[in-house]
Design an enzyme around this catalytic site. Structure first.
Site, mmCIF file in Angstrom:
data_model
loop_
_atom_site.group_PDB
_atom_site.id
_atom_site.type_symbol
_atom_site.label_atom_id
_atom_site.label_comp_id
_atom_site.label_asym_id
_atom_site.label_seq_id
_atom_site.Cartn_x
_atom_site.Cartn_y
_atom_site.Cartn_z
ATOM 1 N N SER A 157 -0.120 48.677 38.617
ATOM 2 C CA SER A 157 -0.542 49.336 37.582
ATOM 3 C C SER A 157 -2.321 50.060 38.118
ATOM 4 C CB SER A 157 -0.800 48.317 36.739
ATOM 5 O OG SER A 157 -2.289 49.070 35.359
ATOM 6 N N ASP A 324 8.037 48.845 29.772
ATOM 7 C CA ASP A 324 6.092 48.975 29.440
ATOM 8 C C ASP A 324 6.254 50.263 29.414
ATOM 9 O OD1 ASP A 324 3.781 49.514 31.251
ATOM 10 O OD2 ASP A 324 4.912 50.027 32.609
ATOM 11 N N HIS A 357 4.260 45.719 30.457
ATOM 12 C CA HIS A 357 3.980 46.738 31.154
ATOM 13 C C HIS A 357 3.193 45.029 32.200
ATOM 14 C CE1 HIS A 357 1.073 49.387 33.845
ATOM 15 N NE2 HIS A 357 -0.267 47.817 33.892
#
Length: 389
Positions: A157, A324, A357
């Site tokens: 991320s 995601d 995610h």
């Protein structure tokens, strides 16, 4: 917490703090005359310092990536699934370093710290940060630890954005860049989610223009809502449906009854929000989400990511997850396409996962196998470096 720790745990760990007295000029032009970074290490650094791995954390992460601080801890560090003896980032082979970024609220200098100019908490006056500022401070941490070159720098991320910035700013200081569930810049929708979360915080009556610590209060409600917004985007519809469905925590839809109805998912989100609000700083949340919004890897390269990645000198491992939607597989493929255009060596793995995610944090057999296989190659490279030395 059990009486004994798992065999594949790094065990009990103690955070360390380094104070830096060399001024750091940030991208915004402000200079921090001195600052502190808190970090943890796992494993043993080899004689030629060739087996070091740097972990870059995501928005709400910190330095506590693996192991336990005490036998009373309910949970281990945030990436304990993948850091430890025999795990993907094998601490029998690697020396792992994970710092808490500047601007955070887990010990490194940030909005909760004392502003030397006023003697009060920095609060909203803490200078604006960019991802490159974190990378610069991490490079200084590397120098302090005597690590000239990282075997790999790894992040998911927002952490993946730091990894890519490292590859451009310090191309000779890393052998491998592991970029997981990330992007070269945020989409407009992602920026919108972050701004909505920030508005929730700033609308809290206890926010007090960010000077809540001076008034001995906290904007808990606003920060809790911000976390709820973020948490929804980290999960997939499948994950939420599988975990909660439309199950009720209290109340009933039976005719003639009028007790308030509460869905399980509502209770879960409130718990997550309240827990986060008690442990995270609102000014840090605003600061970090803005740094996330501002990141654009190719901005200084005529908006050409191929030109940007031409600066790199390492190998890349890029991972995406099918469900995601916050950092979609398309964003990872854009990274891979740019790397291929720049003729950089890249391995790409697309993981079929229903967990959104957050999948990069969760146990997954295919993810574990791919991650482990790649890091085994990193370990072999480090061993060759040690043999040459």
């Amino acid at each position: 917490m059990p009486d004994t720790l798992p065999d594949d745990s790094v065990g009990l760990v103690t955070p360390q703090t380094l104070e830096f007295t060399e001024p750091l000029t940030l991208a915004c032009g402000t200079t921090l005359e001195r600052y502190e970074l808190v970090y943890e290490t796992y494993g043993t650094l080899n004689d030629d310092r060739s087996n070091a791995v740097l972990i870059c954390h995501a928005l709400s992460g910190n330095h506590h990536a693996a192991g336990y601080h005490s036998m009373d801890d309910r949970k281990p560090g945030w990436w304990d699934n993948y850091i430890g003896p025999g795990k993907a980032i094998d601490t029998n082979k690697f020396f792992v370093v994970c710092p808490n970024n500047l601007g955070g609220c887990s010990g490194s200098t940030g909005p909760r710290s004392t502003n030397p100019a006023t003697g009060k908490p920095w609060g909203p006056d803490f200078p604006m940060l960019r991802v490159r500022d974190w990378v610069e401070s991490q490079a200084r941490l590397s120098d302090a630890l005597g690590i000239e070159r990282w075997a790999a720098i790894v992040g998911g991320s927002l952490g993946g954005m730091q990894v890519m910035r490292w590859a451009l700013e310090y191309p000779d200081r890393l052998g491998h860049a592991v970029v997981i569930a990330s992007a070269m810049k945020l989409s407009a929708q992602n920026i919108a989610f972050n701004e909505t979360a920030r508005q929730a915080i700033m609308s809290d009556p206890n926010f007090l223009d960010g000077r809540y610590l001076e008034h001995n209060t906290l904007p808990r409600s606003g920060l809790a809502v911000a976390r709820m917004i973020g948490h929804i985007t980290y999960l997939s519809d499948h994950a939420m449906g599988e975990k909660f469905g439309r199950e009720l925590r209290s109340g009933s839809f039976v005719r003639g009854q009028h007790d308030p109805v509460e869905f399980q998912v509502e209770s879960y989100l409130r718990y997550q929000g309240d827990s986060f609000a008690n442990n995270f700083d609102a000014n840090s949340y605003i600061l970090i989400t803005r740094a996330l919004d501002y990141f654009d890897l190719a901005r200084e390269y005529d908006d050409d990511p191929v030109q940007a990645f031409a600066e790199a000198r390492c190998r890349f491992f890029v991972v995406s997850f099918s469900s995601d939607w916050r950092f979609s597989p398309q964003r990872s493929r854009e990274i891979v396409d740019a790397l291929l255009g720049a003729r950089q060596p890249v391995t790409y793995t697309a993981i079929d996962s229903p967990y959104g995610h957050d999948a990069f944090l969760l146990p997954s057999e295919r993810y574990r196998e791919a991650f482990t296989r790649y890091m085994a190659g990193v370990a072999r490279d480090a061993q060759r470096q040690e043999t040459k030395a």
